[in-house]
Scaffold this active site. Structure first.
Site, PDB file in Angstrom:
ATOM      1  NE  ARG A 137      -6.620 -33.977 -15.848  1.00  0.00           N
ATOM      2  CZ  ARG A 137      -6.169 -34.547 -14.738  1.00  0.00           C
ATOM      3  NH1 ARG A 137      -6.183 -33.858 -13.597  1.00  0.00           N
ATOM      4  NH2 ARG A 137      -5.721 -35.782 -14.739  1.00  0.00           N
ATOM      5  CE  LYS A 162      -9.702 -37.962 -16.779  1.00  0.00           C
ATOM      6  NZ  LYS A 162      -8.846 -38.118 -17.984  1.00  0.00           N
ATOM      7  CG  HIS A 268      -4.253 -31.875 -21.982  1.00  0.00           C
ATOM      8  ND1 HIS A 268      -4.910 -31.615 -20.798  1.00  0.00           N
ATOM      9  CD2 HIS A 268      -3.895 -33.188 -21.918  1.00  0.00           C
ATOM     10  CE1 HIS A 268      -4.967 -32.714 -20.065  1.00  0.00           C
ATOM     11  NE2 HIS A 268      -4.355 -33.678 -20.718  1.00  0.00           N
ATOM     12  NE  ARG A 271      -2.603 -33.188 -17.242  1.00  0.00           N
ATOM     13  CZ  ARG A 271      -2.616 -33.445 -15.937  1.00  0.00           C
ATOM     14  NH1 ARG A 271      -2.374 -32.463 -15.079  1.00  0.00           N
ATOM     15  NH2 ARG A 271      -2.855 -34.653 -15.471  1.00  0.00           N
ATOM     16  CG  HIS A 294      -1.320 -39.096 -14.496  1.00  0.00           C
ATOM     17  ND1 HIS A 294      -0.159 -39.030 -15.237  1.00  0.00           N
ATOM     18  CD2 HIS A 294      -2.207 -38.288 -15.138  1.00  0.00           C
ATOM     19  CE1 HIS A 294      -0.334 -38.229 -16.277  1.00  0.00           C
ATOM     20  NE2 HIS A 294      -1.566 -37.763 -16.231  1.00  0.00           N
ATOM     21  CE1 TYR A 303       3.030 -36.155 -20.968  1.00  0.00           C
ATOM     22  CE2 TYR A 303       2.611 -37.217 -18.865  1.00  0.00           C
ATOM     23  CZ  TYR A 303       2.202 -36.405 -19.895  1.00  0.00           C
ATOM     24  OH  TYR A 303       0.951 -35.843 -19.859  1.00  0.00           O
TER      25      TYR A 303
END
Length: 320
Positions: A137, A162, A268, A271, A294, A303
């Site tokens: 990120r 995150k 992003h 990413r 994640h 994706y």
């Protein structure tokens, strides 16, 4: 006004005590001030469910804000009532959050990434290349410390990502030499700061107390330091921060225009492209989940939906 000013300071104090980022602090304070202004400077302690729901409704109906923006405002007000005012208001937990629309991420084709990077040079090129080459990120990249880039093992450690999680991601071989040069530039800059009586970088949480000399050690410095020193909003200390996020955003926007790419391009987007291109190359989705950081593989699986719409996945019956 004195009562409201005191409240704002209380909010800031609690945010910092709980180690919220400066960006989150600014966002939460902004929403709380907007809520107070929208209600003619009434103190939040004198308001309740009716005012909160009316404020959120106006955002959606009159302001036509996105669901994520409305939920951000709600999170700020929840923090205000629950953590600062310590108000026992069960209704706050029942306020319905706006349903977020499920959107497919914007992904650049490999050739589009090449064209985009070809329009950049210097530090802007390196930052964009790191974002695409590692899947980090934007703020994870900008906050990267020297000690977390392992050239020998070919990996980068992302600290406090995150959700407060650490993880490791790949260090592209093609970026080893450019990153080493960037680290050496940071070393020279740090030496000049030390000679001028500065050189102490901000450390998160209690690390500055745990490592007394840590803030001045080169290992803790940012890989991408800002060109000039500035006053830290946390304590008004003059120190060198990392490069500003707006620098990257502007550079990508200009490069996108020069490359004549019609898709929107942000940090992003790079990413998203990193993850999609790894899937196209045959890498396991669990591996990509770990690289992206994640929590749930379901987040990474979006994706695969992008792939299903690509030219190498589902074949149109018209083309048979």
């Amino acid at each position: 006004m004195a009562r409201i000013s005191a409240l704002v300071e209380d909010v800031r104090r609690v945010l910092r005590a709980r180690h919220y980022s400066v960006r989150t602090e600014g966002v939460y304070l902004g929403w709380i001030k907007r809520f107070i202004l929208a209600n003619r400077l009434r103190h939040p302690a004198d308001m309740g469910q009716r005012e909160v729901e009316a404020f959120l409704t106006r955002l959606a109906v009159e302001g036509q804000v996105a669901s994520s923006t409305q939920n951000q405002a709600l999170s700020a007000l929840l923090f205000l009532y629950r953590d600062v005012l310590r108000a026992r208001m069960d209704w706050m937990e029942d306020v319905v959050r706006a349903k977020r629309a499920r959107k497919l991420p914007v992904v650049l084709a490999g050739e589009e990434v090449r064209l985009l990077l070809a329009q950049l040079d210097g530090r802007a090129w390196l930052l964009a290349s790191v974002l695409y080459g590692t899947g980090m990120r934007l703020m994870e990249c900008l906050r990267l410390r020297v000690k977390d880039v392992d050239f020998a093992r070919g990996e980068i450690t992302v600290r406090d990502g995150k959700g407060g999680k650490d993880r490791r991601t790949v260090l592209p071989r093609s970026l080893v030499e450019p990153l080493q040069l960037e680290v050496e530039r940071a070393r020279i800059l740090h030496a000049s700061d030390l000679a001028a009586g500065f050189g102490a970088v901000w450390l998160p949480h209690a690390l500055a107390r745990k490592y007394i000399n840590g803030p001045r050690e080169f290992a803790w410095q940012y890989v991408f330091p800002a060109r000039n020193r500035s006053l830290d909003p946390r304590d008004d200390t003059e120190r060198r921060h990392h490069v500003d996020a707006e620098f990257v955003s502007r550079a990508l926007k200009q490069a996108r225009n020069r490359a004549a790419i019609d898709k929107p391009v942000t940090a992003h987007t790079l990413r998203h492209s990193f993850a999609t291109h790894l899937l196209e190359a045959g890498y396991d989705i669990r591996t990509i989940q770990e690289l992206l950081g994640h929590k749930d593989v379901a987040t990474t699986q979006i994706y695969t939906h992008v792939l299903n719409r690509g030219p190498n996945a589902v074949r149109s019956p018209l083309d048979r």
